[in-house]
Scaffold this motif. Structure first.
Motif, short mmCIF file in Angstrom:
data_model
loop_
_atom_site.label_atom_id
_atom_site.label_comp_id
_atom_site.label_asym_id
_atom_site.label_seq_id
_atom_site.Cartn_x
_atom_site.Cartn_y
_atom_site.Cartn_z
N UNK A 259 0.91 -0.84 -0.55
CA UNK A 259 -0.18 0.22 0.12
C UNK A 259 1.16 1.25 0.48
N UNK A 260 0.24 2.38 0.13
CA UNK A 260 1.16 3.83 -0.38
C UNK A 260 1.59 3.59 1.05
N UNK A 261 0.80 3.39 2.78
CA UNK A 261 1.55 3.09 3.82
C UNK A 261 3.09 2.08 3.79
N UNK A 262 2.66 1.34 3.19
CA UNK A 262 3.90 0.19 3.30
C UNK A 262 5.02 0.90 1.99
N UNK A 263 4.89 1.23 0.95
CA UNK A 263 5.74 1.39 0.27
C UNK A 263 6.77 2.99 1.48
N UNK A 264 5.90 4.24 2.10
CA UNK A 264 6.69 4.66 2.63
C UNK A 264 7.63 4.59 3.78
N UNK A 265 6.75 2.79 4.77
CA UNK A 265 7.86 2.33 5.36
C UNK A 265 9.33 1.99 4.55
N UNK A 266 9.27 1.50 3.32
CA UNK A 266 9.95 0.87 2.91
C UNK A 266 10.73 2.21 2.13
N UNK A 267 10.86 2.98 2.20
CA UNK A 267 11.07 4.44 1.03
C UNK A 267 10.60 5.48 1.61
N UNK A 268 11.21 6.13 3.11
CA UNK A 268 10.39 6.99 3.60
C UNK A 268 10.68 8.42 3.21
N UNK A 269 11.54 8.82 2.06
CA UNK A 269 12.27 9.81 1.80
C UNK A 269 11.33 10.43 0.24
N UNK A 270 10.70 9.42 0.32
CA UNK A 270 9.63 9.89 -0.38
C UNK A 270 8.06 10.64 -0.34
N UNK A 271 8.25 11.56 -1.50
CA UNK A 271 6.96 12.76 -1.06
C UNK A 271 6.11 11.85 -0.85
N UNK A 272 4.85 11.61 -1.00
CA UNK A 272 3.27 10.82 0.14
C UNK A 272 2.94 11.23 -1.16
N UNK A 273 2.66 12.75 -2.16
CA UNK A 273 1.66 12.51 -3.37
C UNK A 273 2.63 11.77 -4.51
N UNK A 274 3.59 11.60 -4.18
CA UNK A 274 4.25 11.11 -4.98
C UNK A 274 3.73 9.70 -5.80
N UNK A 275 3.70 8.54 -4.76
CA UNK A 275 2.90 7.26 -5.06
C UNK A 275 1.33 6.63 -4.85
N UNK A 276 0.65 5.90 -5.06
CA UNK A 276 -0.65 5.51 -4.80
C UNK A 276 -0.48 3.96 -3.67
#
Length: 604
Positions: free
Chosen positions: A179-196
């Motif tokens: 999910x978006x939350x899971x992807x951000x946990x793996x790659x916290x440096x990403x902007x939240x609006x850069x992916x779904x």
């Protein structure tokens, strides 16, 4: 387990017997009598190989010390052929040290429906990970960020399912949906609006320069003559047939002729120049495409995985690289100096613009530790009727006794090499066996996994931190015993290189004594990656490294100072070129630096 001697660690003997390492300033007298193991590219072996080039008749002469040339030399040698490889500069001094450093199938080829190419590349990736080079090639994960709802996830998942199952790919985990939350946990440096959301998948990576050098050393272990700083100046002719090459030692200026049944041109972006020198009309043309990468510290991007991004032209990778990230690449036409392609300010800005489009904290020019530019040899076919085109590479026989191979990708070098040697069979007097390199581990692979399990004991025996030993194992594999043996009577060599704490001083010594390094730039840019991993780009380590190399190579103080001067001038020229707006001005800046091999002809 007791520490092995250098001879025990490398037990395969070749038909030419043992050689002795030449003494030099700073080396103990007994060192001059030490037996150098097969596959060592030592100073004494270099002298001996020059005599062999002029005295022996070879089945195959290979031109070019990149991954393709080294692969051809190993393929031919393990088929029982008499082989010589000559390289004008250093092993992997061109494209093969300046890649994205990935062994991968190529996701973009799936979209182009190149299923055979992807399957083949993934099979090679599997062989490297499991049998041929597990010490050098490692799994690496990537996050594929999703930005479109409904269709993108099933579309990408279908492609990655093929990717996970083709070519016998069993040594890396399969795709994992996030999910978006899971992807951000793996790659916290990403902007939240850069992916779904995202999908995690795996490929493999390697230090390309070390892999190519190890490949060449493995060929030498099986009897091939491998000689760098040896430039082809012409071709030996017998009527309409190519019967060998004329070569010059660009260190001494000495010249000799090498006779062979067949010459294989593996010169990459220099393929056309060698074709013209041979007097034969090429069956294809090679065009150079420049690819630039930047290196930034690991802490500038908070993430546990690499990243792959789509661009308007291709893809952009953010690749974990020890304590750093490698980010690239570009893809632009290059018609200038083939030996020293220059990165421009525009190239670097392009990379920063695209990666910053998804990062929460943008990177700046001040974050960049290193920059490197390489050239891809791309095919521009002239006559497909007379050349064998497959797997993005071409093999041709432009004249009796001459084979040319070009194109392809690093991952499939072994397949390219087998194709080239198969094509050479028409010029060989006897029938040759089939390729067996899928069963031939590279030097350092045998015993590697056991040594990983014994890393703590090995570290304690040598007074090193286990992390340091694991780092050495991932660079040398089971040859680590040879490396550490160089410090047996000089424990100071087990201390870090001044200015480059990731590397030990003994690695500099070993590069000169066993790995064929002849100049300071060979060590700082290829045997190690100091030139791209530190902001000083090797300048702060140059004097210490020159002193260590000089112990092996017999440099006097003046020679060592000149090596440092040339290297520092190279770094300054590269830095200057990277401030220029276009290729022409950047090339002019880079060309201002002196050549480490001053007797080298400009066309090499």
């Amino acid at each position: 387990m007791d520490a092995l001697t250098a001879e025990e660690a490398d037990p395969v003997a070749d038909e030419h017997g043992a050689h002795q390492r030449g003494g030099g300033p700073g080396r103990r007298p007994s060192d001059a009598q030490a037996v150098v193991p097969p596959g060592a590219l030592s100073p004494a072996e270099r002298d001996r190989s020059w005599s062999r080039l002029g005295d022996e008749d070879f089945d195959v002469v290979v031109i070019g010390g990149g991954v393709t040339g080294a692969g051809v030399a190993l393929d031919a040698a393990t088929r029982g052929l008499r082989v010589a490889l000559v390289e004008a500069r250093d092993l992997a001094s061109g494209t093969s040290s300046r890649s994205s450093k990935l062994f991968h199938g190529g996701l973009r080829y799936l979209e182009q429906l190149e299923f055979g190419l992807v399957r083949e590349a993934l099979r090679e990736r599997e062989l490297m990970l499991t049998r041929l080079a597990p010490h050098l090639v490692k799994p690496v994960s990537f996050l594929y960020p999703l930005s479109h709802r409904v269709w993108e996830r099933p579309y990408t998942a279908a492609g990655l399912l093929l990717y996970d199952t083709m070519g016998g790919a069993r040594s890396v985990p399969g795709q994992k949906h996030l999910t978006r939350a899971g992807a951000l946990r793996l790659f916290p440096a990403l902007r939240r609006d850069a992916l779904i959301g995202g999908i995690r998948y795996y490929d493999a990576q390697s230090d390309d320069a070390r892999h190519t050098m190890t490949l060449a050393r493995t060929a030498a272990q099986y009897g091939a003559v491998v000689r760098t700083s040896t430039q082809v100046t012409g071709f030996v002719r017998e009527a309409d047939r190519v019967a060998g090459v004329h070569v010059r030692d660009v260190e001494s200026g000495a010249e000799t002729s090498v006779t062979a049944n067949v010459v294989i041109n593996c010169a990459g972006v220099w393929t056309d120049e060698l074709q013209r020198l041979s007097g034969s009309r090429g069956r294809f043309r090679v065009e150079a495409s420049k690819g630039v990468h930047i290196v930034v510290p690991r802490d500038r991007i908070v993430a546990e995985s690499g990243l792959i991004l789509r661009t308007e032209k291709s893809v952009l990778f953010v690749i974990p690289w020890r304590n750093h990230w490698i980010i690239g690449t570009t893809d632009t036409e290059w018609n200038l100096d083939l030996a020293h392609p220059a990165a421009t300010r525009a190239d670097i800005d392009y990379i920063l613009e695209h990666v910053n489009s998804v990062l929460a904290t943008p990177l700046t020019h001040d974050d960049i530790e290193g920059v490197y530019a390489g050239l891809r040899p791309l095919l521009a076919g002239e006559s497909e009727d007379t050349s064998k085109l497959s797997r993005e590479h071409a093999v041709a026989r432009p004249a009796p006794g001459l084979i040319a191979i070009a194109g392809g990708k690093y991952t499939t070098y072994r397949v390219m090499a087998a194709d080239a040697v198969d094509a050479a069979a028409a010029d060989l007097p006897n029938r040759i066996p089939a390729s067996i390199t899928d069963k031939v581990p590279l030097l350092g692979a045998d015993g590697y996994h056991a040594l990983v399990n014994q890393a703590d004991q090995l570290a304690a025996r040598h007074g090193l931190h286990p992390y340091r030993v694991r780092h050495l194992l991932d660079r040398y594999g089971s040859l680590v015993h040879q490396v550490l043996a160089e410090a047996a009577d000089d424990p100071e060599l087990l201390k870090p290189v001044p200015g480059s704490p990731d590397y030990l001083q003994v690695e500099i010594v070993y590069a000169a004594s066993h790995e064929g390094a002849l100049h300071l730039e060979d060590v700082l840019t290829r045997r190690t990656r100091i030139s791209i991993e530190y902001p000083h780009r090797g300048v702060e380590s140059a004097e210490a490294a020159a002193r260590l190399m000089g112990r092996v190579l017999g440099w006097d103080d003046e020679t060592a100072r000149e090596e440092v001067r040339v290297y520092v001038a190279r770094v300054e020229a590269e830095r200057d070129s990277q401030t220029e707006p276009d290729d022409q001005t950047a090339d002019a800046r880079r060309a201002a630096a002196p050549e480490a091999r001053p007797r080298l002809e400009a066309t090499a």
